[in-house]
Design a protein around this motif. Structure first.
Motif, PDB file in Angstrom:
ATOM      1  N   THR A  22      -4.750  -6.691  -6.554  1.00 35.63           N
ATOM      2  CA  THR A  22      -3.380  -6.293  -6.877  1.00 35.63           C
ATOM      3  C   THR A  22      -2.938  -6.934  -8.179  1.00 35.63           C
ATOM      4  O   THR A  22      -2.295  -6.298  -9.013  1.00 35.63           O
ATOM      5  N   PRO A  27       9.316  -6.163  -7.611  1.00 35.51           N
ATOM      6  CA  PRO A  27       9.032  -5.862  -6.210  1.00 35.51           C
ATOM      7  C   PRO A  27      10.265  -5.454  -5.399  1.00 35.51           C
ATOM      8  O   PRO A  27      10.139  -4.755  -4.400  1.00 35.51           O
ATOM      9  N   ARG A  32       6.373  -4.408  -1.228  1.00 35.10           N
ATOM     10  CA  ARG A  32       5.078  -4.597  -0.577  1.00 35.10           C
ATOM     11  C   ARG A  32       5.263  -4.752   0.943  1.00 35.10           C
ATOM     12  O   ARG A  32       4.531  -4.184   1.739  1.00 35.10           O
ATOM     13  N   ASP A  75       3.849  -2.456   3.978  1.00 36.57           N
ATOM     14  CA  ASP A  75       3.129  -3.008   5.135  1.00 36.57           C
ATOM     15  C   ASP A  75       3.742  -2.496   6.439  1.00 36.57           C
ATOM     16  O   ASP A  75       3.029  -2.153   7.375  1.00 36.57           O
TER      17      ASP A  75
END
Lengths: 278, 114
Positions: free
Chosen positions: A12, B22, B107, B111
């Protein structure tokens, strides 16, 4: 921590670095492409020679608006602005559907912070500021013909005044004989929604009225408001701006109310206390 | 030219933020930076040397060379308010995502969706 990161994380990281490297390249590409553009401030650039001289030279005589931006916005490109106003209205409606009306609740709950701030200084300052903000919003709307301003700007100003009241004074009056769910200050969520609907319907209504008197949709020249066509267009443009004002002010109110209700009803803490990386 | 380069820099920063940050809320703010870049670009296209703001003052018939191009200003005026509305709608979606998945981290969201 301490041990080597798992292999998935490593891949990543490499991908992220590669991705980050793409952006300087994009910037260079954009700048190289912009080198082909006409020189900054060139009066003979294509953008300034095609339709713009027509707007500049004829707008005041044809529409009675000294502010050419208002003339283009509400008259020459009125159809486009109707679409933009509908987009704003749809955003408010979408937020309402996503948050406040989820689960088919028949009665919309009261909006605003869950309780007033209770600070004397904040309260006194807001008492002075809010009337000025609201009055200035109406001034900006009405003076859109002859100075910078118009329905969009005035509407956002008005909406920000409403938000200021909600932030400081909270949703409901303590006691006072009113229903506790009725906001003490400013329109309720339902009221904001009605304002926004009235705005968009008024805009379309002016366009349809022009049709009823023999013109095209949103071609205001035929409306029976006087003999001077420029003056008729000026009045109709003011109506359009007022309709935009209502829609924008109402939608700003709807957005704030639905988001604050949604955060409360969905149990999202305001200021979760966690770091920004969360 | 520097104005165009400034708009390009803002656009790149915004796009990089949308792709690399993110947190979904930060992505939204980066999208706003991108929208501002487009607005700066359009408004700088309207600029003409020796021209003033497109509001008629005292005096005779207007001459096209004396006023800036009103059309990009008009388009950006609506674009600003539309960007406010889209931001509001996106915030509404973020509230729902946060309440359903208890995170706005991309992220962790992926998940949980897996």
């Amino acid at each position: 921590m301490g041990s080597s990161p798992p292999p998935g994380r490593e891949a990543t990281r490499v991908r992220r670095l590669l991705g980050a490297a793409a952006f300087p390249a994009l910037f260079l590409g954009l700048v190289l492409g912009m080198a082909e553009l006409p020189e900054f401030g060139d009066p003979a650039s294509p953008a300034s020679t095609h339709v713009s001289p027509r707007f500049i030279e004829d707008a005041a005589a044809e529409t009675g608006a000294a502010n050419m931006v208002t003339a283009v916005l509400a008259d020459y490109r009125g159809y486009d602005t109707l679409g933009e106003t509908a987009v704003i209205f749809a955003a408010g409606l979408g937020c309402l559907v996503i948050l406040a009306a989820a689960g088919g609740r028949p009665n919309l709950p009261a909006a605003g912070m869950s309780h007033p701030f209770g600070s004397v200084i904040l309260d006194a300052a807001t008492r002075i500021l809010v009337p000025v903000v609201l009055l200035f919003a109406v001034y900006v709307l009405i003076h859109g013909h002859i100075s910078p301003g118009g329905g969009f700007q005035g509407g956002v100003l008005f909406g920000s005044g409403l938000i200021m009241m909600r932030l400081v004074w909270g949703p409901a009056r303590e006691g006072g004989g009113r229903h506790p769910d009725v906001p003490a200050f400013g329109p309720s969520l339902r009221g904001s929604l009605i304002l926004a609907c009235a705005g968009i319907l008024g805009y379309a209504g002016i366009g349809l009225a022009a049709m009823a008197f023999g013109g095209e949709f949103l071609n205001y020249g035929t409306l029976p408001l006087g003999s001077d066509p420029a003056h008729v267009r000026e009045l109709a443009t003011l109506g359009i701006e007022a309709a935009v004002f209502l829609t924008v002010a109402g939608t700003v109110g709807v957005l704030f109310d639905t988001i604050s209700i949604g955060m409360r009803e969905n149990g999202v803490p305001i200021g979760s206390g966690r770091g920004p990386g969360e | 030219m520097t104005t165009y380069a400034f708009a390009a820099a803002l656009f790149t920063i915004g796009l990089a933020g949308m792709a690399l940050l993110p947190n979904l809320l930060r992505k939204l703010l980066a999208m706003n930076v991108m929208q501002v870049a487009v607005i700066v670009f359009f408004v700088s296209l309207a600029f003409k040397d020796g021209a003033t703001v497109p509001i008629l003052g005292e005096g005779g018939a207007p001459v096209a060379a004396e006023f800036m191009n009103p059309l990009p200003h008009t388009l950006m005026l609506t674009a600003i308010v539309v960007s406010v509305s889209t931001t509001g709608l996106a915030l509404g979606l973020l509230v729902r995502i946060r309440s359903r998945f208890e995170t706005l981290n991309e992220r962790r969201l992926l998940d949980k969706l897996r």
